[in-house]
Design a protein around this motif. Structure first.
Motif, PDB file in Angstrom:
ATOM      1  N   TRP A 185       0.853  -1.009   0.265  1.00  0.00           N
ATOM      2  CA  TRP A 185       0.089  -0.149  -0.259  1.00  0.00           C
ATOM      3  C   TRP A 185       1.023   1.546   0.098  1.00  0.00           C
ATOM      4  O   TRP A 185       0.235   2.740  -0.692  1.00  0.00           O
ATOM      5  N   GLY A 186       2.044   1.029   0.330  1.00  0.00           N
ATOM      6  CA  GLY A 186       2.878   2.286   0.343  1.00  0.00           C
ATOM      7  C   GLY A 186       3.803   2.453  -1.693  1.00  0.00           C
ATOM      8  O   GLY A 186       3.312   3.549  -1.744  1.00  0.00           O
ATOM      9  N   TYR A 187       3.947   1.627  -1.755  1.00  0.00           N
ATOM     10  CA  TYR A 187       5.078   1.403  -2.782  1.00  0.00           C
ATOM     11  C   TYR A 187       4.556   0.662  -3.928  1.00  0.00           C
ATOM     12  O   TYR A 187       4.813   2.135  -5.038  1.00  0.00           O
ATOM     13  N   CYS A 188       3.123  -0.031  -4.515  1.00  0.00           N
ATOM     14  CA  CYS A 188       2.334  -0.376  -5.261  1.00  0.00           C
ATOM     15  C   CYS A 188       1.277   0.968  -5.079  1.00  0.00           C
ATOM     16  O   CYS A 188       0.341   0.224  -6.638  1.00  0.00           O
ATOM     17  N   THR A 189       1.153   1.662  -4.612  1.00  0.00           N
ATOM     18  CA  THR A 189       0.091   3.028  -4.973  1.00  0.00           C
ATOM     19  C   THR A 189       1.246   4.286  -5.165  1.00  0.00           C
ATOM     20  O   THR A 189       2.209   4.237  -4.055  1.00  0.00           O
ATOM     21  N   PRO A 190      -0.144   5.141  -5.193  1.00  0.00           N
ATOM     22  CA  PRO A 190       1.279   7.069  -4.899  1.00  0.00           C
ATOM     23  C   PRO A 190       1.342   6.853  -3.353  1.00  0.00           C
ATOM     24  O   PRO A 190       2.034   8.202  -3.300  1.00  0.00           O
ATOM     25  N   LEU A 191       0.906   6.059  -2.186  1.00  0.00           N
ATOM     26  CA  LEU A 191       0.662   6.806  -0.969  1.00  0.00           C
ATOM     27  C   LEU A 191       2.098   8.159  -0.270  1.00  0.00           C
ATOM     28  O   LEU A 191       2.665   8.615  -0.140  1.00  0.00           O
ATOM     29  N   ALA A 192       3.610   6.266  -1.341  1.00  0.00           N
ATOM     30  CA  ALA A 192       4.512   6.888  -0.154  1.00  0.00           C
ATOM     31  C   ALA A 192       5.542   7.926  -1.213  1.00  0.00           C
ATOM     32  O   ALA A 192       5.866   8.439  -0.494  1.00  0.00           O
ATOM     33  N   GLY A 193       4.833   8.281  -2.624  1.00  0.00           N
ATOM     34  CA  GLY A 193       5.491   8.868  -3.861  1.00  0.00           C
ATOM     35  C   GLY A 193       4.752  10.637  -2.790  1.00  0.00           C
ATOM     36  O   GLY A 193       5.670  11.701  -2.136  1.00  0.00           O
ATOM     37  N   HIS A 194       3.795  10.714  -2.057  1.00  0.00           N
ATOM     38  CA  HIS A 194       2.754  11.980  -2.028  1.00  0.00           C
ATOM     39  C   HIS A 194       3.932  12.054  -0.220  1.00  0.00           C
ATOM     40  O   HIS A 194       3.719  12.920  -0.430  1.00  0.00           O
ATOM     41  N   ILE A 195       3.474  10.736   0.267  1.00  0.00           N
ATOM     42  CA  ILE A 195       4.209  11.454   1.840  1.00  0.00           C
ATOM     43  C   ILE A 195       6.018  11.938   1.263  1.00  0.00           C
ATOM     44  O   ILE A 195       6.339  12.950   2.332  1.00  0.00           O
ATOM     45  N   ALA A 196       6.310  10.916   0.477  1.00  0.00           N
ATOM     46  CA  ALA A 196       8.423  11.517  -0.135  1.00  0.00           C
ATOM     47  C   ALA A 196       8.294  12.551  -0.060  1.00  0.00           C
ATOM     48  O   ALA A 196       9.459  13.490   0.152  1.00  0.00           O
ATOM     49  N   ARG A 197       7.768  13.524  -1.153  1.00  0.00           N
ATOM     50  CA  ARG A 197       7.282  14.446  -1.593  1.00  0.00           C
ATOM     51  C   ARG A 197       7.216  15.501  -0.195  1.00  0.00           C
ATOM     52  O   ARG A 197       7.798  16.727  -0.795  1.00  0.00           O
ATOM     53  N   GLY A 198       6.061  15.073   0.344  1.00  0.00           N
ATOM     54  CA  GLY A 198       6.112  16.214   1.648  1.00  0.00           C
ATOM     55  C   GLY A 198       7.161  16.092   2.219  1.00  0.00           C
ATOM     56  O   GLY A 198       8.051  17.527   2.743  1.00  0.00           O
ATOM     57  N   LEU A 199       7.813  15.513   2.261  1.00  0.00           N
ATOM     58  CA  LEU A 199       9.417  15.130   3.126  1.00  0.00           C
ATOM     59  C   LEU A 199      10.110  15.947   2.984  1.00  0.00           C
ATOM     60  O   LEU A 199      11.426  16.865   3.363  1.00  0.00           O
ATOM     61  N   GLU A 200      10.551  15.852   0.500  1.00  0.00           N
ATOM     62  CA  GLU A 200      11.854  16.190   0.691  1.00  0.00           C
ATOM     63  C   GLU A 200      11.847  17.728   0.931  1.00  0.00           C
ATOM     64  O   GLU A 200      12.511  18.736   1.008  1.00  0.00           O
ATOM     65  N   TRP A 201       9.831  18.827   0.407  1.00  0.00           N
ATOM     66  CA  TRP A 201       9.803  19.679   0.633  1.00  0.00           C
ATOM     67  C   TRP A 201      10.543  20.054   1.704  1.00  0.00           C
ATOM     68  O   TRP A 201      10.465  21.512   1.952  1.00  0.00           O
ATOM     69  N   ALA A 202       9.814  19.271   3.423  1.00  0.00           N
ATOM     70  CA  ALA A 202      10.193  20.023   4.241  1.00  0.00           C
ATOM     71  C   ALA A 202      11.500  20.045   4.298  1.00  0.00           C
ATOM     72  O   ALA A 202      11.975  20.684   5.196  1.00  0.00           O
ATOM     73  N   CYS A 203      12.121  19.048   4.061  1.00  0.00           N
ATOM     74  CA  CYS A 203      13.907  19.114   4.287  1.00  0.00           C
ATOM     75  C   CYS A 203      14.137  20.458   3.477  1.00  0.00           C
ATOM     76  O   CYS A 203      15.807  20.461   3.491  1.00  0.00           O
ATOM     77  N   GLN A 204      13.689  20.870   2.478  1.00  0.00           N
ATOM     78  CA  GLN A 204      14.551  21.315   1.318  1.00  0.00           C
ATOM     79  C   GLN A 204      15.614  23.082   2.263  1.00  0.00           C
ATOM     80  O   GLN A 204      16.356  23.051   1.973  1.00  0.00           O
ATOM     81  N   PRO A 205      15.048  24.106   2.809  1.00  0.00           N
ATOM     82  CA  PRO A 205      15.782  24.896   3.538  1.00  0.00           C
ATOM     83  C   PRO A 205      17.129  24.033   4.749  1.00  0.00           C
ATOM     84  O   PRO A 205      17.910  24.746   5.297  1.00  0.00           O
ATOM     85  N   LEU A 206      17.020  22.682   4.933  1.00  0.00           N
ATOM     86  CA  LEU A 206      17.887  21.991   5.840  1.00  0.00           C
ATOM     87  C   LEU A 206      19.505  21.757   4.805  1.00  0.00           C
ATOM     88  O   LEU A 206      20.514  21.508   5.285  1.00  0.00           O
ATOM     89  N   TRP A 207      19.041  21.518   3.458  1.00  0.00           N
ATOM     90  CA  TRP A 207      20.400  21.145   2.954  1.00  0.00           C
ATOM     91  C   TRP A 207      21.434  22.104   2.973  1.00  0.00           C
ATOM     92  O   TRP A 207      22.713  22.265   2.605  1.00  0.00           O
ATOM     93  N   ALA A 208      21.300  23.831   2.493  1.00  0.00           N
ATOM     94  CA  ALA A 208      22.400  24.533   2.211  1.00  0.00           C
ATOM     95  C   ALA A 208      23.353  24.832   3.457  1.00  0.00           C
ATOM     96  O   ALA A 208      24.534  24.378   3.099  1.00  0.00           O
ATOM     97  N   PRO A 209      22.452  24.498   4.606  1.00  0.00           N
ATOM     98  CA  PRO A 209      22.906  25.266   6.294  1.00  0.00           C
ATOM     99  C   PRO A 209      24.199  23.178   6.323  1.00  0.00           C
ATOM    100  O   PRO A 209      25.141  23.590   6.804  1.00  0.00           O
ATOM    101  N   LEU A 210      23.115  22.390   6.237  1.00  0.00           N
ATOM    102  CA  LEU A 210      24.083  21.000   5.936  1.00  0.00           C
ATOM    103  C   LEU A 210      25.294  20.736   4.940  1.00  0.00           C
ATOM    104  O   LEU A 210      26.318  20.263   5.407  1.00  0.00           O
ATOM    105  N   GLN A 211      25.413  21.733   3.906  1.00  0.00           N
ATOM    106  CA  GLN A 211      26.271  21.642   2.946  1.00  0.00           C
ATOM    107  C   GLN A 211      27.651  22.207   3.673  1.00  0.00           C
ATOM    108  O   GLN A 211      28.746  21.911   2.914  1.00  0.00           O
TER     109      GLN A 211
END
Length: 276
Positions: free
Chosen positions: A225-251
């Motif tokens: 239900w996570g990978y064989c549907t779009p569900l995990a994709g939606h959650i992953a995109r939300g997580l990626e969007w939320a973490c965008q401000p972190l990459w520059a400081p971490l770099q």
């Protein structure tokens, strides 16, 4: 997250149906009287074989005692994460973040499935105690190593051992890695899953069915239900969007900026092969 990358969670109807049917068949094999006796016999045989190997060699006992501690779980989690983010293992550099966020998303799905399934287990009376609490003559690591028990609590018993939470996470990681690993890397990934599940079985915290039925059922349903549907994709995109401000400081942080997952990511090419 680019929809062209091969890690994308999306509708995969044959896999969705097949994984759910496999999970249902696995659970039914434990519940039906005709095959329950086979599971019960396998449970007792495996526990007596593994737990029976203890209390003979001190170094052997120490090894399983140490691997039954929570800090060992953290080390195992670190190794699993390292392989997930290793560019020479399963994923290319530009796939590391999608892989990381997709797996975290699958863990979120697993948490929901685990909560719902556990309530069903309690409601239907499928719950049971660990073999170390039921089989006479069991060897208890917590009794043999009281200092470790006092400091960390050895995982060698539970009044609610079904399903195996620890095993479900390991099996989910194994399913995810199996999609993208090939050859000896696939064999090593699957071998690590089995190896990391052994401490709970040797110590007597879980029966075989807690792992092979309960844990695998949760992993299969979560993956379906996570990978064989779009569900995990939606959650992953939300997580990626939320973490965008972190990459520059971490770099800009020493050592951390050497991690490939922290480095600026390149979008996978649209011609990358799709996982089926």
């Amino acid at each position: 997250m680019n929809k062209d990358n091969r890690i994308q969670a999306t509708w995969r109807w044959p896999a969705l149906l097949g994984l759910n049917l496999l999970a249902a068949a696995l659970l039914a094999s434990w519940l039906l009287p005709a095959t329950r006796a086979l599971w019960d016999a396998a449970d007792l045989w495996l526990f007596q074989s593994l737990n029976g190997s203890l209390n003979h060699y001190p170094l052997w006992d120490w090894f399983w005692a140490l691997t039954s501690l929570r800090p060992s779980d953290a080390l195992i989690g670190g190794l699993m994460l390292s392989l997930l983010l290793h560019t020479r293992w399963a994923f290319r550099t530009g796939e590391l973040r999608p892989a990381l966020f997709t797996f975290i998303a699958l863990l979120v799905v697993l948490l929901v499935v685990r909560v719902v399934f556990s309530k069903l287990v309690t409601l239907l009376g499928w719950q049971h105690e660990s073999p170390s609490m039921q089989v006479p003559g069991s060897f208890h690591l917590s009794g043999a190593f009281p200092e470790l028990e006092r400091l960390f609590e050895l995982k060698d018993r539970s009044s609610r051992s079904f399903p195996g939470d620890h095993a479900s996470v390991l099996l989910l990681w194994g399913l995810f890695m199996a999609l993208f690993s090939r050859g000896w890397k696939l064999a090593v990934s699957l071998a690590l899953v089995v190896l990391f599940m052994l401490p709970r079985l040797v110590a007597g915290a879980h029966w075989l069915v807690d792992v092979a039925v309960g844990g695998l059922f949760i992993a299969l349903v979560s993956f379906a239900w996570g990978y064989c549907t779009p569900l995990a994709g939606h959650i992953a995109r939300g997580l990626e969007w939320a973490c965008q401000p972190l990459w520059a400081p971490l770099q800009r942080l020493p050592l951390i900026n050497r991690l490939q997952v922290v480095s600026p990511q390149h979008t996978p090419q649209s011609g990358a092969p799709q996982s089926s």
